[in-house]
Design an enzyme around this catalytic site. Structure first.
Site, mmCIF file in Angstrom:
data_model
loop_
_atom_site.group_PDB
_atom_site.id
_atom_site.type_symbol
_atom_site.label_atom_id
_atom_site.label_comp_id
_atom_site.label_asym_id
_atom_site.label_seq_id
_atom_site.Cartn_x
_atom_site.Cartn_y
_atom_site.Cartn_z
ATOM 1 N N HIS A 1 46.702 31.647 37.513
ATOM 2 C CA HIS A 1 48.086 31.619 37.802
ATOM 3 C C HIS A 1 47.979 31.806 39.566
ATOM 4 C CE1 HIS A 1 51.658 33.968 38.554
ATOM 5 N NE2 HIS A 1 52.123 33.546 37.371
ATOM 6 N N ASP B 1 42.032 39.227 35.957
ATOM 7 C CA ASP B 1 43.591 39.266 35.578
ATOM 8 C C ASP B 1 43.909 39.173 34.279
ATOM 9 O OD1 ASP B 1 46.148 38.630 35.467
ATOM 10 O OD2 ASP B 1 46.112 36.612 36.562
ATOM 11 N N GLN C 1 47.591 38.549 30.868
ATOM 12 C CA GLN C 1 48.053 37.714 29.455
ATOM 13 C C GLN C 1 47.215 38.387 28.454
ATOM 14 O OE1 GLN C 1 50.565 35.545 29.108
ATOM 15 N NE2 GLN C 1 51.238 35.347 30.955
ATOM 16 N N LYS D 1 54.801 42.650 30.189
ATOM 17 C CA LYS D 1 54.539 41.927 29.493
ATOM 18 C C LYS D 1 53.901 42.473 28.255
ATOM 19 C CE LYS D 1 52.942 38.312 32.611
ATOM 20 N NZ LYS D 1 54.138 37.379 32.999
#
Lengths: 170, 427
Positions: free
Chosen positions: B140, B216, B219, B242
């Site tokens: 990202h 990261d 997600q 999220k």
């Protein structure tokens, strides 16, 4: 309440599938100008051939959604063979067609009884005769989808910029 | 208090019961079946999830009964606000198996800020011209730009793990890429492809090279059980909104000794021990990295979200998403395979998430999303803040449907049907 048929009129889809004046022109003599919408990645590249104040040829490159690409195609057909002054007038008409509808959408009937939610527009819109807009009037429906207005106006802003550059010799 | 508590009775000993997404949707006001204008088919949780009522209620309750600034008041509600803020830190730590959450979890604005914190406080302090940072080309922008900024500022060298033909990272050249590196910063799961990155060989290779690893987790943390000790990474960035929490709060987990050695990130109140006219002394971790009034109500909401997820069980969430993803890919290929191309790996219980990016032949993603919107099907169209990956895929944008615990086969069918409408319109 889809409204999809307002957005995706058959003539728009036709210009998307079979874009007019697609391609490039040698520069010079033609003038090349790029427009870009960083938010959605739509891209329009215009090649303008201007002789004695007349736009004698236009070619369109770039890529993007059906609205940006069909608007570019319709724009190219509309300004080819016109004078710079006529093209500029058409740009103004097209942009006010977008603005007028933007206002009506938000404020209900434009004018009296407006509840104050009317969107601000950059310039006072000129009255537009839909007849005079020809097939460009098909793009009117886009204003019901505010996020897509910038798709429709991308090629017109790019044309404006190109004409400015030509006239100032940039 | 938590609506998720009713799931807690199941415990973890018995084989996990399948989720009931329809019941979970009843917990989420925005996904109500009787919504005026029609039920929303929400397939954009990779961008931001829809939070259950208990999260919003916890924040309301906090503001109505408890709110005061944290870490300074000598009065009861201020002490209670501090307690609840710190309790949220403990809850987040529990979720990811952090050994010492009270020292190792830093609250930030979002995952992007968490990565920037590492780039500024660790990177600017530790990295010199020519030092190597290894990224992957599926990151990202949040995990590209801070390092590109350091390249401009310091002259660090960036190397990239490439994407293989199977939509997994090509690790065949891993040791050579990582050799001599100071940091490997890589995503746990792609926000475009649904690729779940196998971090274990990357961590092993980084260890051998003496490099640190930043993962990261934006997600992945919301979607499956994850344990930072087992993962073996040094930094983990993730975000609240999220994982059913509020916006405005993200997290950095880092190994205690690393955090302890790092200079502050932003300067201001809360992060100092002493300020003089000629200097300052920063305070202890984690507060050293939390300048200014922190997102207190957001932390309270986040704790409610963590409890809700714990009540359900992230292993059940994973199993649900794995099955639903396989179903969605199968249906998209069966019904629309002649005109729809999926950019992502084959279904896999461990190596694929519920993010499904695709192209409809001859139709721009914005037009796809526009038509889907008229059926209340919410998907994302665009570059998904992953322009290097878009270039690698040879597209300017994709349409992306992403699944979460409250989605079910009915939602997938709504997507499949609506794509039929796209095809009819753009014959």
């Amino acid at each position: 309440m889809s409204g999809l048929e307002d957005l995706y009129r058959e003539i728009i889809l036709d210009h998307y599938r079979s874009p007019r004046n697609r391609g490039e022109l040698p520069t010079p003599p033609a003038h090349r100008v790029e427009g870009y919408n960083p938010l959605c990645g739509d891209e329009v590249v215009l090649y303008l051939q201007v002789d004695d104040g007349m736009i004698t040829d236009v070619r369109v490159g770039g890529q993007g959604c059906s609205i940006s690409q069909s608007s570019a195609s319709m724009m190219s057909a509309a300004v080819k063979g016109r004078s710079i002054a006529q093209a500029r007038s058409l740009v103004r008409s097209f942009k006010s067609m977008m603005s007028i509808h933007e206002q009506r959408l938000d404020g209900g009937d434009a004018g009296a009884g407006s509840d104050g939610t009317t969107l601000e527009v950059e310039e006072a819109p000129e009255p537009v005769d839909p007849e005079a807009m020809g097939e460009l009037a098909a793009l009117q429906g886009v204003v019901k989808f505010p996020v897509r207005i910038k798709c429709a106006t991308l090629s017109w802003n790019t044309l404006s910029q190109g004409l400015d550059e030509l006239e100032t010799g940039a | 208090m938590s609506a998720g508590d009713r799931f807690a009775a199941a415990g973890t000993a018995a084989p996990p019961r399948p989720l009931d997404p329809r019941a979970l949707r009843a917990d989420v006001p925005l996904l109500a079946p009787d919504r005026p204008g029609g039920r929303i088919v929400y397939l954009d949780s990779a961008a931001s999830a829809q939070r259950p009522r208990v999260v919003v209620e916890a924040m309301d309750e906090y503001y109505s009964t408890t709110h005061a600034n944290v870490h300074r008041g000598i009065y009861a509600i201020a002490e209670e606000a501090t307690r609840r803020y710190e309790q949220a830190r403990a809850a987040v730590g529990r979720l990811i198996g952090a050994p010492r959450p009270e020292r190792e979890i830093v609250f930030t604005k979002n995952a992007t800020e968490a990565i920037n914190l590492v780039a500024y406080a660790w990177g600017r302090h530790e990295l010199r011209r020519g030092d190597v940072v290894v990224l992957s080309e599926i990151e990202h922008h949040a995990n590209f730009v801070p390092w590109l900024m350091l390249r401009e500022e310091i002259g660090v060298e960036l190397r990239y793990l490439r994407l293989g033909a199977d939509y997994h990272l090509d690790l065949s050249d891993l040791d050579r890429l990582v050799d001599g590196a100071r940091l490997v910063a890589v995503t746990c799961a792609s926000n475009v492809l649904g690729t779940v990155v196998d971090l274990s060989p990357i961590v092993t290779s980084a260890r051998r090279a003496g490099a640190l690893v930043l993962a990261d987790g934006a997600q992945l943390v919301p979607h499956r059980p994850l344990d930072v000790r087992a993962l073996g990474v040094d930094f983990l960035a993730f975000t609240g909104h999220k994982m059913l929490g509020p916006t405005g709060i993200g997290m950095l987990w880092a190994r205690e000794e690393l955090l302890d050695a790092m200079p502050p990130f932003l300067g201001g109140g809360e992060m100092i021990r002493d300020v003089r006219l000629d200097g300052f002394t920063p305070t202890d971790i984690p507060w050293r990295f939390e300048a200014g009034t922190p997102p207190i109500a957001e932390a309270v909401g986040l704790e409610a979200a963590v409890r809700y997820l714990e009540g359900i069980g992230l292993e059940r969430v994973r199993e649900h998403e794995v099955a639903l993803t396989a179903y969605a890919i199968e249906r998209l290929e069966a019904v629309h395979g002649d005109r729809v191309k999926i950019f992502g790996p084959a279904p896999d219980p461990l190596r694929r998430s519920g993010v499904i990016s695709f192209a409809v032949e001859g139709v721009h993603p914005h037009d796809v999303a526009q038509v889907l919107d008229t059926r209340n099907v919410c998907v994302r169209a665009g570059h998904h803040c992953a322009k290097p990956l878009m270039r690698r895929l040879g597209v300017s944008a994709t349409t992306r449907a992403s699944l979460y615990l409250y989605n079910d086969e009915e939602d997938v069918e709504a997507l499949v049907d609506a794509l039929g409408e796209v095809r009819r319109l753009f014959r």
